[in-house]
Enzyme design. Sequence first.
Site, mmCIF file in Angstrom:
data_model
loop_
_atom_site.group_PDB
_atom_site.id
_atom_site.type_symbol
_atom_site.label_atom_id
_atom_site.label_comp_id
_atom_site.label_asym_id
_atom_site.label_seq_id
_atom_site.Cartn_x
_atom_site.Cartn_y
_atom_site.Cartn_z
ATOM 1 C CG HIS A 16 38.605 31.583 42.370
ATOM 2 N ND1 HIS A 16 39.773 32.062 43.311
ATOM 3 C CD2 HIS A 16 37.773 32.174 42.602
ATOM 4 C CE1 HIS A 16 39.261 33.154 43.850
ATOM 5 N NE2 HIS A 16 38.142 33.575 43.090
ATOM 6 C CE LYS A 40 39.041 45.528 45.152
ATOM 7 N NZ LYS A 40 38.972 44.120 45.167
ATOM 8 N NE ARG A 89 32.196 33.325 47.719
ATOM 9 C CZ ARG A 89 33.036 34.340 48.126
ATOM 10 N NH1 ARG A 89 33.757 33.896 47.690
ATOM 11 N NH2 ARG A 89 32.890 35.325 47.496
ATOM 12 C CB SER A 127 40.955 36.220 47.696
ATOM 13 O OG SER A 127 40.450 34.690 46.426
HETATM 14 O O1 PNS Z 1 37.050 38.203 42.318
HETATM 15 P P1 PNS Z 1 36.081 39.377 42.067
HETATM 16 O O2 PNS Z 1 36.820 40.834 43.114
HETATM 17 O O3 PNS Z 1 34.281 38.721 42.774
HETATM 18 O O4 PNS Z 1 36.177 40.079 40.694
HETATM 19 C C1 PNS Z 1 35.255 41.122 40.118
HETATM 20 C C2 PNS Z 1 35.931 41.348 38.474
HETATM 21 C C3 PNS Z 1 36.672 41.615 38.750
HETATM 22 C C4 PNS Z 1 34.743 39.910 38.072
HETATM 23 C C5 PNS Z 1 34.663 43.263 38.315
HETATM 24 O O5 PNS Z 1 35.302 44.448 39.385
HETATM 25 C C6 PNS Z 1 34.802 44.056 36.976
HETATM 26 O O6 PNS Z 1 34.861 43.508 36.367
HETATM 27 N N1 PNS Z 1 35.568 44.394 37.144
HETATM 28 C C7 PNS Z 1 35.978 45.093 35.777
HETATM 29 C C8 PNS Z 1 35.159 46.587 36.110
HETATM 30 C C9 PNS Z 1 34.073 46.445 35.205
HETATM 31 O O7 PNS Z 1 33.577 45.652 34.114
HETATM 32 N N2 PNS Z 1 33.259 46.961 35.381
HETATM 33 C C10 PNS Z 1 31.348 46.975 34.915
HETATM 34 C C11 PNS Z 1 31.007 45.900 35.712
HETATM 35 S S1 PNS Z 1 30.554 45.450 37.520
#
Ligand code: PNS
Length: 157
Positions: A16, A40, A89, A127
Amino acid sequence: MIAIYPGSFDPVTLGHLDIIERGVILFEKVIVAVLCNPNKQPLFTAEKRVEQIRHCTQHLAKVEVDSFTGLTVDYAKLHKARVLLRGLRVLSDFEKELQMAHTNKTLSKEVETVFLATNKEYSFLSSSTVKEIAQFGGAISHLVPENVARDIRIHYS
Ligand code: PNS
């Protein structure tokens, strides 16, 4: 141009950090946005994750760190950001990331997702891998920033 780098960052890894360091070269400002997800059970609270990321990005003047709930595109609009920054990745990331980018596009036409290929040194790193290694007493100092390694060691000790 302002970019939002959204994620769970539970915990933030060197992968990150690499994306953040390269992001600030490309954008005026990078806002690292920690998702506070009520569905979560994270290892670290959102406040703690923000503190951890602030600590390891102290050397980067163009970085801001914040937490958010709700939709990422709404958060982006609130901060007048047109870009969502994400790291890619391996091929298996692509499906989820493309789905997310397309979903976000249906929610907001103005917001673009920009992908950076993760440094190949960290292509295996996640993570959850870090948490699994730490849980069984393995070495993690080559995978996460120093302050995060310390917090994780304290957590599992
Ligand atoms: O580090 P991660 O868990 O892969 O990140 C995922 C994240 C936080 C970018 C994604 O879950 C997100 O944007 N969540 C917020 C809710 C949202 O906007 N959902 C619609 C897009 S999928």
